[in-house]
Design a protein around this motif. Sequence first.
Motif, PDB file in Angstrom:
ATOM      1  N   TRP A 189      41.500  48.078  35.437  1.00  0.00           N
ATOM      2  CA  TRP A 189      42.428  47.320  36.270  1.00  0.00           C
ATOM      3  C   TRP A 189      43.680  48.134  36.577  1.00  0.00           C
ATOM      4  O   TRP A 189      44.251  48.030  37.675  1.00  0.00           O
ATOM      5  N   THR A 221      36.058  46.789  32.390  1.00  0.00           N
ATOM      6  CA  THR A 221      36.076  45.359  32.051  1.00  0.00           C
ATOM      7  C   THR A 221      35.613  44.555  33.257  1.00  0.00           C
ATOM      8  O   THR A 221      34.453  44.177  33.344  1.00  0.00           O
ATOM      9  N   ASP A 222      36.520  44.305  34.222  1.00  0.00           N
ATOM     10  CA  ASP A 222      36.129  43.465  35.354  1.00  0.00           C
ATOM     11  C   ASP A 222      36.488  44.079  36.709  1.00  0.00           C
ATOM     12  O   ASP A 222      36.572  43.367  37.709  1.00  0.00           O
ATOM     13  N   HIS A 223      36.714  45.406  36.744  1.00  0.00           N
ATOM     14  CA  HIS A 223      37.081  46.041  38.022  1.00  0.00           C
ATOM     15  C   HIS A 223      36.120  47.167  38.408  1.00  0.00           C
ATOM     16  O   HIS A 223      36.514  48.101  39.123  1.00  0.00           O
TER      17      HIS A 223
END
Length: 297
Positions: free
Chosen positions: A13, A40-42
């Motif tokens: 991120w 993670t989430d990017h």
Amino acid sequence: MKPRVLFFVTEDWYFCTHRLCLARAVRNAGASVFVATRVTDHAKPILDEGFALLPLTLKRRGMHPVSEFAAILEVFRLYRQHQPDIVHHVALKPMLYGSVAAWLARVPAVVNAFPGLGSLFISEAWQSRLFRIILSPVLKWVFTLSPSRVIFQNGEDCEQLVATKMLPEKQTVVIRGVGVDVLQYQPRQEHDGPIVVLLASRMLWEKGIGEFVDAARLLSKWGVQAKCVLAGRIDAGNPNPIPERQLAEWHAEGVVEWWGHQDDMPTLLASAHIVVLPTYYGEGVPKVLLEAASCGK
């Protein structure tokens, strides 16, 4: 062959918020871009840019000797495998581990970037003071390993490390922040209604969050019609985050609103009349203030 430029950042991120535009420029200049980071989430926005994503297991707060040595080996193997022409390390741990790995892998050029000296260099806790004593000779050593430049976003940070002889001044470059895309961050029509005062940041005490809440209480006491808003993630990887429980209590009290993490910063800034950041964190020019200025706040 295209030159290979590898960015080593601890969190995906953070790469997306602070180095994505630079990586695009590197790609558009004709280089192949690799991103080594903890995923993670990017992952999607990185892959959508056509960058090669290299997942790492490295954690910002890890301190166990065995796992940290394994992390250096992991980065070394990655550098040896992909053979970058330039590596760009962002923040302290990538600079330390990446510089050692780059030296072992014979990477031709190294860029080490301090976003800011961070809480480690401003804290007066005995653990931080002891760690600074240990860190100083280590930093001095890693800066001599490979041909490198060290980028600072704060002249005082640069002067501090030069004065303590961690690195020679000729290796340093001072820039005024990472910059923002002025085509994305533009002034918009402000809405009517109560004044919205926004603090957008990671939820850390050193960002002045407590002072912001105290100021919001004073405005309420004086009868000033203003909505004070906190926006940002809880950074569990930092040694001094504000607990979610505390943020929820402030929100329930009604003195401030906590909106949590926001991906669409231009829209968030458009919702505010005033943007503040009473930070005493060791950092360069805060990106959110550049974004707010670009939006005419």
